[in-house]
Design a protein around this motif. Sequence first.
Motif, PDB file in Angstrom:
ATOM      1  N   ILE A 198       9.022   2.279  21.033  1.00 28.00           N
ATOM      2  CA  ILE A 198       8.253   2.267  22.282  1.00 28.00           C
ATOM      3  C   ILE A 198       7.869   3.688  22.689  1.00 28.00           C
ATOM      4  O   ILE A 198       6.724   3.964  23.044  1.00 28.00           O
ATOM      5  CB  ILE A 198       9.056   1.582  23.403  1.00 28.00           C
ATOM      6  CG1 ILE A 198       9.141   0.076  23.151  1.00 28.00           C
ATOM      7  CG2 ILE A 198       8.441   1.860  24.775  1.00 28.00           C
ATOM      8  CD1 ILE A 198      10.159  -0.632  24.034  1.00 28.00           C
ATOM      9  N   THR A 204       5.326   5.129  20.158  1.00 25.79           N
ATOM     10  CA  THR A 204       4.035   4.447  20.281  1.00 25.79           C
ATOM     11  C   THR A 204       3.326   4.871  21.561  1.00 25.79           C
ATOM     12  O   THR A 204       2.102   5.063  21.570  1.00 25.79           O
ATOM     13  CB  THR A 204       4.218   2.917  20.225  1.00 25.79           C
ATOM     14  OG1 THR A 204       4.854   2.583  18.981  1.00 25.79           O
ATOM     15  CG2 THR A 204       2.889   2.199  20.319  1.00 25.79           C
ATOM     16  N   ILE A 262      10.056   4.810  30.278  1.00 27.32           N
ATOM     17  CA  ILE A 262      10.303   5.404  28.963  1.00 27.32           C
ATOM     18  C   ILE A 262      11.540   6.300  28.996  1.00 27.32           C
ATOM     19  O   ILE A 262      12.357   6.274  28.076  1.00 27.32           O
ATOM     20  CB  ILE A 262       9.053   6.162  28.471  1.00 27.32           C
ATOM     21  CG1 ILE A 262       7.953   5.157  28.117  1.00 27.32           C
ATOM     22  CG2 ILE A 262       9.371   7.056  27.276  1.00 27.32           C
ATOM     23  CD1 ILE A 262       6.594   5.773  27.874  1.00 27.32           C
TER      24      ILE A 262
END
Length: 108
Positions: free
Chosen positions: A67, A70, A90
Amino acid sequence: MKYLFLGLAIIFEVIGSSFMKASEGFTKWFPSAIVVIAYLICFYFLSLALKMIPLGVAYAIWAGLGIVLTAAVSVFIFKQKLDLAAIVGIVFIVIGVVIMNFFSKTSH
């Protein structure tokens, strides 16, 4: 070796995801072929890592770092913006992966 396999799985997952965006819904053949190849390689290395790393730990690291990387690709390559909530989320993912690896007895 187990974390090398997991790292390669993560890298190829990020490549596959990035080219999925570039494939424009699998309408462009070259990026679509890269998606398929990258995911095949990704799952191969993930399967090797799972021989030595517990499933929950490996998947948490794979998904979490996937994640983060990306999202970085989306910002730097595709010029997409992340708002504050996305950045905070994040950061929480990274903190979770660090806690799991350094403090959980499950990962050893």
